[in-house]
Design an enzyme around this catalytic site. Structure first.
Site, mmCIF file in Angstrom:
data_model
loop_
_atom_site.group_PDB
_atom_site.id
_atom_site.type_symbol
_atom_site.label_atom_id
_atom_site.label_comp_id
_atom_site.label_asym_id
_atom_site.label_seq_id
_atom_site.Cartn_x
_atom_site.Cartn_y
_atom_site.Cartn_z
ATOM 1 N N THR A 47 -2.494 -6.693 -3.254
ATOM 2 C CA THR A 47 -3.867 -7.148 -2.990
ATOM 3 C C THR A 47 -4.369 -7.971 -4.177
ATOM 4 O O THR A 47 -4.990 -9.026 -4.001
ATOM 5 C CB THR A 47 -4.785 -5.943 -2.701
ATOM 6 O OG1 THR A 47 -4.250 -5.248 -1.565
ATOM 7 C CG2 THR A 47 -6.205 -6.374 -2.373
ATOM 8 N N ASN A 98 4.270 -6.349 8.377
ATOM 9 C CA ASN A 98 4.296 -4.922 8.097
ATOM 10 C C ASN A 98 4.227 -4.059 9.356
ATOM 11 O O ASN A 98 4.725 -2.943 9.378
ATOM 12 C CB ASN A 98 3.153 -4.550 7.144
ATOM 13 C CG ASN A 98 1.837 -5.184 7.524
ATOM 14 O OD1 ASN A 98 1.746 -6.405 7.682
ATOM 15 N ND2 ASN A 98 0.822 -4.383 7.697
ATOM 16 N N GLN A 102 6.803 -7.023 2.219
ATOM 17 C CA GLN A 102 7.770 -6.290 3.039
ATOM 18 C C GLN A 102 9.188 -6.858 2.910
ATOM 19 O O GLN A 102 10.122 -6.318 3.500
ATOM 20 C CB GLN A 102 7.331 -6.294 4.509
ATOM 21 C CG GLN A 102 5.981 -5.626 4.763
ATOM 22 C CD GLN A 102 5.986 -4.118 4.515
ATOM 23 O OE1 GLN A 102 7.050 -3.494 4.424
ATOM 24 N NE2 GLN A 102 4.803 -3.536 4.381
ATOM 25 N N SER A 136 4.501 -5.774 -4.027
ATOM 26 C CA SER A 136 3.870 -4.486 -4.284
ATOM 27 C C SER A 136 4.942 -3.436 -4.552
ATOM 28 O O SER A 136 5.862 -3.272 -3.752
ATOM 29 C CB SER A 136 3.061 -4.102 -3.037
ATOM 30 O OG SER A 136 2.478 -2.848 -3.221
ATOM 31 N N GLY A 137 4.802 -2.705 -5.671
ATOM 32 C CA GLY A 137 5.823 -1.727 -6.042
ATOM 33 C C GLY A 137 5.941 -0.564 -5.074
ATOM 34 O O GLY A 137 7.041 -0.106 -4.760
ATOM 35 N N THR A 176 -4.590 -3.968 -20.702
ATOM 36 C CA THR A 176 -3.358 -3.366 -21.218
ATOM 37 C C THR A 176 -2.434 -3.035 -20.051
ATOM 38 O O THR A 176 -2.868 -2.516 -19.024
ATOM 39 C CB THR A 176 -3.688 -2.096 -22.042
ATOM 40 O OG1 THR A 176 -4.570 -2.494 -23.082
ATOM 41 C CG2 THR A 176 -2.437 -1.469 -22.628
ATOM 42 N N CYS A 182 -6.094 3.672 14.213
ATOM 43 C CA CYS A 182 -6.212 4.678 15.255
ATOM 44 C C CYS A 182 -7.154 5.775 14.796
ATOM 45 O O CYS A 182 -6.944 6.360 13.762
ATOM 46 C CB CYS A 182 -4.823 5.258 15.500
ATOM 47 S SG CYS A 182 -4.707 6.225 16.967
HETATM 48 N N1 PLP Z 1 0.620 -7.325 2.360
HETATM 49 C C1 PLP Z 1 1.373 -6.586 3.172
HETATM 50 C C2 PLP Z 1 2.282 -7.259 4.145
HETATM 51 C C3 PLP Z 1 1.304 -5.198 3.123
HETATM 52 O O1 PLP Z 1 2.062 -4.464 3.947
HETATM 53 C C4 PLP Z 1 0.427 -4.601 2.188
HETATM 54 C C5 PLP Z 1 0.273 -3.141 2.151
HETATM 55 O O2 PLP Z 1 -0.153 -2.516 3.095
HETATM 56 C C6 PLP Z 1 -0.332 -5.408 1.336
HETATM 57 C C7 PLP Z 1 -0.207 -6.766 1.449
HETATM 58 C C8 PLP Z 1 -1.247 -4.809 0.301
HETATM 59 O O3 PLP Z 1 -0.470 -4.260 -0.735
HETATM 60 P P1 PLP Z 1 -1.046 -3.319 -1.892
HETATM 61 O O4 PLP Z 1 -1.177 -1.973 -1.320
HETATM 62 O O5 PLP Z 1 -0.019 -3.346 -2.983
HETATM 63 O O6 PLP Z 1 -2.329 -3.904 -2.366
#
Ligand code: PLP
Length: 710
Positions: A73, A161, A191, A211-212, A249, A338
């Site tokens: 994000t 996703n 993904q 994203s880790g 940091t 949901c």
């Molecule tokens: N983009 C995709 C395709 C995702 O699946 C996600 C997580 O749900 C995000 C962005 C957001 O990632 P993060 O949780 O690291 O902010």
């Protein structure tokens, strides 16, 4: 103990043991601030630089840069901010920059939200435009070619996703080149990491967030790839860390953990290669086909991540499916947002223009590349168990409730009760007060049992009840066994009559040995009707034999007042079944009183074991639906729970009320349904009804007990 089968890796993944060890090591032995110049700081800096170098190799970053962020994000915000700041500069200089911010229609919400947010904040005044996708979730290249010359930024995810659909990035690249688009290009690659090959510098991609926590690192760490020469504006200003590109940091524990995952990707053997992942998915798909006949796959299996399956099953709601999987310890998610009662259809599946029912009832199953054969074996075995539970528990339309001993089912929806009275011996039934959203479900239950329908009636006259009754009658046309009379309550034209206990005569519908008699709902000006159900003897329905009274829409605190004029026709144990369930009463007994205390007795999970020990006669009652019970029957403190779903509580209430007030311990998944059951009994005057606070998950954890593998 039922081991969790975690099949929700696209939401987040567990953390690899080597990543946990690396994080712990970073905190314990390498805790320095990488900006410090002393030896402790330098050690941290070496770790930081090492992970960055590895990341650059894994991503194929070439001359581009890799910045550590808190997650995708943040990476998305940074990319969007960078583009829009550059756009504003070019606008100020009088350059043409395009008027569109183009994003794939199935992007994660972070993308369009970030575009709208920064466009508004910076005042760039561009127009957001969703790029449509085809039926497989792939971007419409014809539309892209049309719009690309007008776009200042284009956002197209690498893989989706929800469905796992893999974008054709090469074709998008080609479309951008062929149209000589000047747009900056972001590819949300969350993904893709660990599942698709990456060579970012070989493409014209400008920004790629990662994203880790989607690949076995902890939450709170991510990366952003930025192509050399792409505009950049820092989201966070401060101490100048990350070469001034992202101050604050560094999250060294997260970076160390991510480094361990990247090491596995680069040189380890923890992650299964693509072909093996495909084979794993094929096995899951085959198990699903076997367990859930009629299943349709919303994921384009030939063009998607080998780790994602999105599916719908005709006749089964997403909620029902999730409940069954959950009961079997299989963690999956709705393909759509949901809530407990209603599923919001998935915007991703809607964008693919799938049928409404598929969009509303989709389930996503996803696994990570670290799974092995044994895990897939267990997953397949559990899926088979779910299929079995659905068949035996009565969820599948073809096998609903065969041989059920219950003769009254309540369907609750938005504060209204619909009642279905069944007589198994004669194979007939009566429906009371159906509501529109439940018509399909009720008709499929009746159809699958092949029951004859002796009446579809209401406790109040006129609309909307009349139309719903007519609609249900036409859905069940071949099973309806009565002639419509045109009566405002739907009462059949040719009914019998019976004497009631006070000597009056009442119209009656006989079905099997049961009889349903109608009486005015109140003694004054009759605006509604009530119905009494019981076994008639020699043309008479004695008060002692009236098991249920359908009281109509009386406010829950006035139920007894509503039946005052007919107390001579009822017995103390007659169950009052109201149509309105606004206060969550569900049902109560005629002998209880309106002012009765309906507070449930609460059992904390930690106290359950002692309670069961102290009360060997306590009955543990699972109030989840039968298919959930069949998928994982709870055994608490060595005591197997019996199944009495909330929808069948009214049918069991009479015998509990007649019993000796033995302790009843209601349980369910989260403690919501069990609370309602215990409240209902308390209201009916039962003084020993308990509810297990926090539900089965907490109780099983507290007691270390599990569920039947059967
Ligand atoms: N983009 C995709 C395709 C995702 O699946 C996600 C997580 O749900 C995000 C962005 C957001 O990632 P993060 O949780 O690291 O902010």
């Amino acid at each position: 103990m039922n081991q969790d089968i975690y099949l929700d890796a696209n939401a987040t993944s567990p953390v690899l043991p080597s990543a946990i060890a690396a994080a712990a090591n970073a905190m314990a032995g390498c805790y320095g601030n990488p900006s410090s110049t002393h030896a402790t700081g330098l050690r941290a800096k070496v770790l930081l630089d090492g992970v960055r170098e590895r990341a650059r190799r894994v991503l194929g970053a070439g001359s581009g840069s890799v910045i550590f962020t808190s997650g995708a994000t943040e990476g998305i915000q940074t990319a969007v901010l960078s583009v829009l700041c550059a756009v504003r500069e070019r606008q100020a200089a009088g350059d043409t920059v395009g008027d569109l911010l183009l994003y794939g229609q199935t992007e994660h919400k972070a993308v369009p939200e970030a575009l709208a947010h920064w466009n508004r904040l910076i005042g760039t005044g561009l127009t957001l435009r969703a790029l449509p996708v085809d039926g497989e979730g792939r971007h419409r290249l014809d539309v892209l070619r049309q719009l690309a010359p007008r776009a200042a930024m284009i956002c197209t995810m690498a893989a989706n996703n929800e469905t796992g659909a893999v974008s054709d990035l090469e074709a998008i690249d080609a479309a951008l080149r062929v149209t000589a688009s000047k747009a900056l290009w972001m590819v949300d690659s969350v993904q893709a990491l660990g599942k698709l090959p990456l060579a970012l510098a070989d493409t014209r991609i400008d920004y790629a967030p990662f994203s880790g926590h989607k690949l076995y690192a902890p939450k709170g760490i991510g990366m952003l790839y930025v192509r050399e020469g792409a505009p950049y504006t820092a989201l966070m200003a401060g101490g100048g860390q990350e070469g001034g590109q992202r101050s604050g940091t560094e999250n060294m524990a997260g970076i160390a953990a991510l480094g361990a995952v990247l090491a596995e990707l680069e040189e380890g053997d923890t992650f299964a290669p693509h072909a093996r992942l495909h084979a794993f998915r094929e096995r899951l798909v085959a198990s699903l086909r076997e367990a859930l006949p009629g299943i349709v796959f919303n994921t384009p299996l030939h063009a998607s991540l080998p780790t994602t399956i999105n599916f719908s099953v005709p006749g089964l709601s997403g909620r029902d499916l999730l409940d069954v999987f959950e009961a079997a310890g299989v963690r999956v998610s709705a393909g759509s947002a949901c809530s407990a009662a209603k599923a919001a259809p998935s915007y991703v599946l809607e964008a693919m223009q799938l049928n409404e029912w598929r969009c509303a009832s989709a389930v996503r199953m996803s696994f990570g590349p670290a799974v092995d054969e044994a895990f897939i074996d267990s997953a397949c075995e559990r899926i088979a168990r779910c299929g079995q539970a659905i068949r035996t528990g009565g969820l599948a339309p073809a096998s609903l409730g065969q041989g059920s001993r219950h003769d009254l089912i309540r369907f609750g929806l938005d504060g209204a009760n619909t009642w279905l009275a069944l007589d198994a011996a004669s194979g007939s039934c009566v429906v009371i007060d159906p509501v529109a959203p439940l018509a399909e479900r009720i008709s499929s239950i009746i159809r699958s049992r092949d029951f004859r329908v002796r009446g579809i009636i209401g406790t109040s006259a006129g609309e909307p009840g009349a139309s719903v009754r007519a609609a249900l009658a036409s859905l069940l046309a071949s099973q309806v066994d009565f002639a419509e009379s045109g009566d405002a309550f739907g009462w059949p034209a040719a009914s019998d009559s019976i004497s009631l206990d006070d000597g009056t005569r009442a119209d009656a519908i006989a079905f099997g040995r049961q009889v349903l008699a109608r009486v005015p709902a109140s003694s004054g000006a009759a605006t509604g009707q009530a119905y009494l159900l019981g076994e008639g003897t020699s043309g008479r329905l004695w008060a002692d034999d009236v098991r249920y009274a359908f009281t109509g829409a009386a406010p829950s605190d006035m139920l007894h007042e509503a039946v005052q004029h007919m107390t001579a026709l009822l017995n103390r144990d007659t169950i009052l079944c109201p149509t309105s369930d606004a206060a969550g009463v569900m049902c109560t007994t005629a002998g209880a009183n309106d002012a009765g205390d309906c507070r449930a007795l609460e059992l904390a999970p930690e106290g359950l074991e002692d309670f069961l020990h102290a009360h060997p006669d306590a009955l543990v009652i699972d109030v989840r639906e039968p298919w959930e019970h069949a998928a994982g029957a709870p055994v608490l403190g060595g005591r197997a729970a019996i199944s009495v779903p909330l929808s069948r509580l009214a049918a069991e209430l009479p015998q509990w009320m007649r019993g000796g007030q033995r302790p009843l311990v209601f349980c369910c998944r989260l403690g919501t349904r069990s609370l309602r059951a215990a409240q209902c009994l308390a209201r009916a005057g039962y003084r020993n009804a308990w509810h297990l606070d926090g539900g089965l998950a907490l109780a099983e954890a507290a007691m270390g007990t599990g569920r039947d593998a059967a």
